[in-house]
Design a protein around this motif. Structure first.
Motif, short mmCIF file in Angstrom:
data_model
loop_
_atom_site.label_atom_id
_atom_site.label_comp_id
_atom_site.label_asym_id
_atom_site.label_seq_id
_atom_site.Cartn_x
_atom_site.Cartn_y
_atom_site.Cartn_z
N MET A 138 0.84 -1.18 0.00
CA MET A 138 0.00 0.00 0.00
C MET A 138 0.89 1.25 0.00
SD MET A 138 -3.04 1.12 2.64
CE MET A 138 -3.80 -0.46 2.47
N LYS A 139 0.50 2.23 -0.74
CA LYS A 139 1.26 3.46 -0.82
C LYS A 139 1.04 4.29 0.43
CE LYS A 139 1.27 3.57 -5.80
NZ LYS A 139 0.86 4.27 -7.00
N LEU A 140 1.99 5.16 0.73
CA LEU A 140 2.01 5.93 1.96
C LEU A 140 0.81 6.88 2.11
CD1 LEU A 140 3.84 6.20 4.41
CD2 LEU A 140 5.05 8.02 3.22
N LEU A 141 0.39 7.51 1.04
CA LEU A 141 -0.68 8.52 1.12
C LEU A 141 -2.01 8.01 0.59
CD1 LEU A 141 1.34 11.70 0.13
CD2 LEU A 141 0.31 11.19 2.35
N GLU A 142 -2.23 6.72 0.67
CA GLU A 142 -3.54 6.20 0.26
C GLU A 142 -3.85 4.91 0.99
OE1 GLU A 142 -2.97 3.93 -3.91
OE2 GLU A 142 -2.47 6.06 -4.00
N ASN A 143 -5.13 4.60 1.00
CA ASN A 143 -5.61 3.32 1.50
C ASN A 143 -6.60 2.78 0.47
OD1 ASN A 143 -8.08 4.63 1.97
ND2 ASN A 143 -7.76 4.79 4.17
N ASP A 144 -7.41 1.81 0.84
CA ASP A 144 -8.34 1.23 -0.13
C ASP A 144 -9.38 2.22 -0.64
OD1 ASP A 144 -7.06 -1.19 0.10
OD2 ASP A 144 -8.46 -1.98 1.59
N ARG A 145 -9.69 3.23 0.17
CA ARG A 145 -10.77 4.15 -0.18
C ARG A 145 -10.31 5.55 -0.56
NH1 ARG A 145 -15.99 6.12 3.22
NH2 ARG A 145 -14.50 6.42 4.88
N LEU A 146 -9.23 6.04 0.06
CA LEU A 146 -8.81 7.43 -0.11
C LEU A 146 -7.42 7.55 -0.70
CD1 LEU A 146 -9.80 8.96 3.35
CD2 LEU A 146 -11.19 8.86 1.28
N ARG A 147 -7.19 8.71 -1.30
CA ARG A 147 -5.85 9.11 -1.76
C ARG A 147 -5.66 10.56 -1.31
NH1 ARG A 147 -6.63 8.31 -6.87
NH2 ARG A 147 -5.65 6.27 -6.87
N LEU A 148 -4.52 10.84 -0.71
CA LEU A 148 -4.16 12.22 -0.39
C LEU A 148 -3.18 12.68 -1.45
CD1 LEU A 148 -3.59 11.96 3.48
CD2 LEU A 148 -5.71 12.39 2.23
N ARG A 149 -3.45 13.83 -2.04
CA ARG A 149 -2.61 14.31 -3.14
C ARG A 149 -2.47 15.82 -3.06
NH1 ARG A 149 -5.79 17.14 -6.33
NH2 ARG A 149 -7.95 16.56 -6.72
N ALA A 150 -1.49 16.32 -3.80
CA ALA A 150 -1.25 17.76 -3.88
C ALA A 150 -2.42 18.43 -4.61
CB ALA A 150 0.04 18.04 -4.62
N PRO A 151 -2.69 19.70 -4.30
CA PRO A 151 -3.72 20.43 -5.05
C PRO A 151 -3.33 20.60 -6.51
CG PRO A 151 -3.15 21.57 -3.02
CD PRO A 151 -2.14 20.49 -3.20
N GLU A 152 -4.30 20.51 -7.37
CA GLU A 152 -4.13 20.68 -8.81
C GLU A 152 -4.90 21.91 -9.27
OE1 GLU A 152 -2.24 18.92 -10.70
OE2 GLU A 152 -1.87 17.08 -9.56
N PRO A 153 -4.56 22.46 -10.43
CA PRO A 153 -5.33 23.61 -10.94
C PRO A 153 -6.83 23.33 -11.03
CG PRO A 153 -3.32 23.35 -12.19
CD PRO A 153 -3.40 22.15 -11.28
N GLU A 154 -7.21 22.08 -11.28
CA GLU A 154 -8.62 21.72 -11.36
C GLU A 154 -9.34 21.86 -10.02
OE1 GLU A 154 -6.25 20.11 -14.53
OE2 GLU A 154 -6.09 19.69 -12.39
N ASP A 155 -8.61 21.99 -8.94
CA ASP A 155 -9.20 22.13 -7.61
C ASP A 155 -9.55 23.59 -7.27
OD1 ASP A 155 -8.92 19.36 -6.95
OD2 ASP A 155 -6.79 19.72 -6.56
N LEU A 156 -9.24 24.50 -8.16
CA LEU A 156 -9.43 25.93 -7.89
C LEU A 156 -10.84 26.25 -7.41
CD1 LEU A 156 -8.43 28.89 -7.93
CD2 LEU A 156 -9.13 28.96 -10.33
N ASP A 157 -11.86 25.83 -8.12
CA ASP A 157 -13.23 26.19 -7.74
C ASP A 157 -13.62 25.59 -6.40
OD1 ASP A 157 -13.63 27.74 -10.02
OD2 ASP A 157 -14.46 26.07 -11.17
N THR A 158 -13.20 24.37 -6.14
CA THR A 158 -13.51 23.72 -4.86
C THR A 158 -12.82 24.45 -3.71
OG1 THR A 158 -13.74 21.60 -5.98
CG2 THR A 158 -13.40 21.54 -3.60
N LEU A 159 -11.53 24.73 -3.85
CA LEU A 159 -10.80 25.46 -2.80
C LEU A 159 -11.37 26.86 -2.60
CD1 LEU A 159 -7.16 24.29 -3.54
CD2 LEU A 159 -8.53 23.76 -1.51
N TYR A 160 -11.73 27.50 -3.70
CA TYR A 160 -12.33 28.84 -3.62
C TYR A 160 -13.62 28.80 -2.79
CZ TYR A 160 -14.32 33.28 -5.21
OH TYR A 160 -14.87 34.54 -5.25
N ARG A 161 -14.45 27.79 -3.03
CA ARG A 161 -15.70 27.65 -2.28
C ARG A 161 -15.42 27.40 -0.80
NH1 ARG A 161 -18.42 22.92 -1.47
NH2 ARG A 161 -17.35 21.92 -3.22
N TRP A 162 -14.50 26.49 -0.50
CA TRP A 162 -14.20 26.19 0.90
C TRP A 162 -13.56 27.36 1.62
CZ3 TRP A 162 -11.54 20.92 -0.40
CH2 TRP A 162 -12.52 19.95 -0.63
N GLU A 163 -12.57 27.98 1.01
CA GLU A 163 -11.87 29.09 1.66
C GLU A 163 -12.77 30.30 1.90
OE1 GLU A 163 -9.05 29.00 3.11
OE2 GLU A 163 -8.06 27.28 2.22
#
Length: 185
Positions: free
Chosen positions: A1-26
């Motif tokens: 198993m990789k360090l930043l993931e399990n069977d259900r989740l993956r932790l990853r760096a923010p991508e440009p495609e995350d802009l709208d989501t981060l904008y909404r949360w912030e």
């Protein structure tokens, strides 16, 4: 198993495609009282943040990871390591799970993955969190994940109802090889 993931989740760096989501949360002012946000963020500021987010954790002393569901790549939240202290090897941890993904165990899994990564790869010794005393679900989450109460900061933050206490919780890397300084002093 990789360090930043399990069977259900993956932790990853923010991508440009995350802009709208981060904008909404912030810019969700209902979350501002729990953190230190005082003003809205512009799309430009968030775009710049995403562009720099791949930079060195040790240099910027913070790391944001997006919480992504592996089955469909949906972004469920974000988890941050912040205020990294390279001398004492400690960092704060904060988490936000989107309203649509709460009460599914995602926060606990993401916190466990982050702790594993912080202790084993980043060599952090101590993770801590400052949580408003009134935020019972968040306190339970951190306690469920192995964080212990270290103290209460009286009147630590201002809220719409006046000053509020903050609970400080911590988790120490308990692997034997990491315990060194106390016996050497």
């Amino acid at each position: 198993m990789k360090l930043l993931e399990n069977d259900r989740l993956r932790l990853r760096a923010p991508e440009p495609e995350d802009l709208d989501t981060l904008y909404r949360w912030e810019n969700d002012s209902s979350c501002w009282e729990s953190g230190n946000t005082l003003t809205p963020y512009s799309r430009y500021a968030i775009r710049q943040y995403i562009a720099r987010s791949g930079n060195d954790f040790h240099e910027h002393r913070q790391l944001r990871l997006m919480i992504e569901l592996r089955r469909n790549a949906a972004v469920a939240g974000t988890i941050d390591l912040y205020d990294f202290d390279p001398h004492h090897l400690r960092a704060g941890v904060g988490i936000l799970v989107d309203q649509a993904f709460r009460r599914q165990g995602i926060a606990a899994e993401a916190l466990a993955l982050t702790a594993r990564y912080a202790f084993s790869f980043l060599k952090i010794h101590h993770l801590y969190a400052h949580i408003p005393q009134s935020n019972i679900p968040c306190l339970r989450l951190f306690e469920q994940c192995g964080f212990e109460t270290a103290g209460v900061l009286k009147d630590w933050m201002i809220t719409s109802e006046g000053y509020a206490n903050v609970v400080v919780l911590g988790m120490i890397d308990s692997r034997p090889a990491r315990k060194v300084m106390n016996d050497e002093r």
